[in-house]
Design an enzyme around this catalytic site. Structure first.
Site, short mmCIF file in Angstrom:
data_model
loop_
_atom_site.label_atom_id
_atom_site.label_comp_id
_atom_site.label_asym_id
_atom_site.label_seq_id
_atom_site.Cartn_x
_atom_site.Cartn_y
_atom_site.Cartn_z
N GLN A 163 5.55 -13.32 16.22
CA GLN A 163 6.02 -12.10 15.55
C GLN A 163 5.16 -10.90 15.98
O GLN A 163 3.93 -10.96 15.93
CB GLN A 163 5.96 -12.29 14.02
CG GLN A 163 6.55 -11.14 13.22
CD GLN A 163 8.05 -10.98 13.42
OE1 GLN A 163 8.80 -11.96 13.48
NE2 GLN A 163 8.50 -9.74 13.53
N LYS A 191 13.60 -15.42 8.72
CA LYS A 191 13.90 -16.36 9.80
C LYS A 191 13.77 -17.80 9.31
O LYS A 191 14.59 -18.66 9.62
CB LYS A 191 12.97 -16.09 10.99
CG LYS A 191 13.31 -14.78 11.70
CD LYS A 191 12.25 -14.32 12.69
CE LYS A 191 12.59 -12.91 13.20
NZ LYS A 191 11.57 -12.33 14.08
N ASP A 196 12.84 -15.95 21.96
CA ASP A 196 12.94 -14.49 21.82
C ASP A 196 13.37 -13.85 23.14
O ASP A 196 13.72 -12.68 23.18
CB ASP A 196 11.58 -13.90 21.40
CG ASP A 196 11.55 -13.51 19.93
OD1 ASP A 196 12.63 -13.34 19.34
OD2 ASP A 196 10.44 -13.37 19.39
#
Ligand code: NAP
Length: 291
Positions: free
Chosen positions: A96, A52, A119
């Site tokens: 994460q 990422k 997200d």
């Protein structure tokens, strides 16, 4: 049979995003800034976050990786989230997953400011998605929609079977494929580990989106001719012949299912790269909304 080439399409999307960032730079505007919080030393998580960060560099975004130890308490993580929520320089951030067991994942995801939740995991954003409102769509389902869109795969009136009901892939995917619009307008069946006679269901599917994480679960005898296959699964299977000691395997027996399919995503090189591209797209959207 057509390969839904996520690697190529994700590169196209990154090029498009880079062009927009270059325009922002030319106008002396602030470029998007994505932060990623990683708690602990999980190998796969570190690999994902590394990808990422590299993707941010490729398109000209700023990025910050926040690393916290495996023994981080829930309060410490919530304090860090508060700091990122307040930090005006950060446009969007991700936590994460998975988190260590001492931390309540739901509590943590609810603490993220919905306007920075690139997200799309916050209940406010998930609710907006379910109500067809403009929002951050979770990156993996967003990537699948984009892939179907760019290949012009017809979804209207089709029977879509989703395997797996996780909050990040299967559940949102089932909602999105059933919504009005394109891609969408499918008749959706959501299956999970308690589904009986799954072969009977998959063998009637026009489109199968598999997100369960069991290598080679979907076999050729479970699908009909001309089926469209989207394989979300990513499992590290031990492999002594590979320098890394493992290989990445999808949920679909690609070799045999691809012989019957009209479209199919490979693993790797299908949904995975699309997920990262759509995270960047959501971050760009977050920046634009803050302008
Ligand atoms: P998850 O949380 O691991 O849950 C798996 C789902 O599969 C559950 O809903 C489970 O049912 C269902 N399931 C398990 N065994 C089944 C069976 N035999 N028949 C039918 N359903 C079954 O799911 P996830 O986080 O979405 O991950 C799924 C896979 O996608 C993993 O391999 C993951 O690494 C991969 N993934 C890839 C990306 C990407 O970017 N490509 C992104 C996210 C995830 P129950 O609900 O009944 O337990």
């Amino acid at each position: 049979m057509t390969i839904l080439d996520g690697k190529k399409v994700s590169n196209d999307i990154k090029d498009e995003i880079k062009q927009q960032v270059d325009k922002m730079k030319a106008k002396n505007e602030k470029v998007p800034h994505l932060a990623a919080v990683i708690v602990g030393n999980d190998g796969a998580s570190l690999t994902y976050v590394g990808s990422k960060v590299r993707a941010c560099e490729r398109v000209g975004f700023e990025s910050t990786m926040v690393r916290m130890s495996n023994t981080t308490s829930e309060i410490e993580l919530l304090d860090k989230i508060d700091e990122l929520n307040q930090n005006d320089d950060i446009d969007g951030f991700i936590i994460q997953l998975p988190l260590p067991p001492q931390i309540n994942t739901q509590k943590v995801l609810m603490a993220v400011d919905p306007s920075k939740d690139v997200d799309g995991f916050h209940p406010e954003n998930f609710g907006k998605m379910a109500l067809d409102m403009s929002t951050f769509i979770p990156a993996t389902p967003f990537g699948i929609l984009e892939l179907l869109d760019r290949y012009g795969v017809e979804t209207k009136g089709k029977h879509t079977v989703v395997i797996g009901r996780s909050h990040i892939v299967g559940r949102p995917m089932s909602i999105l494929m059933g919504r009005k619009g394109f891609p969408g307008n499918s008749t959706v069946t959501l299956t999970h580990s308690h589904t009986k006679n799954i072969t009977q269901i998959t063998s009637q599917a026009d489109i199968i989106i598999s997100a369960l994480g069991v290598p080679n679960f979907l076999k050729a005898e479970m699908v009909k001719d001309d089926v469209i296959i989207v394989d979300v699964g990513i499992t590290r299977v031990p492999d002594e012949t590979s320098p890394k000691g493992y290989r990445i395997t999808g949920d679909v027996d690609f070799e045999n299912v691809s012989k019957k399919a009209s479209y199919i995503t490979p693993v790797p090189g299908g949904v995975g790269p699309m997920t990262i591209a759509m995270l960047l797209k959501n971050t760009l959207l977050a920046r634009e909304q803050r302008m």
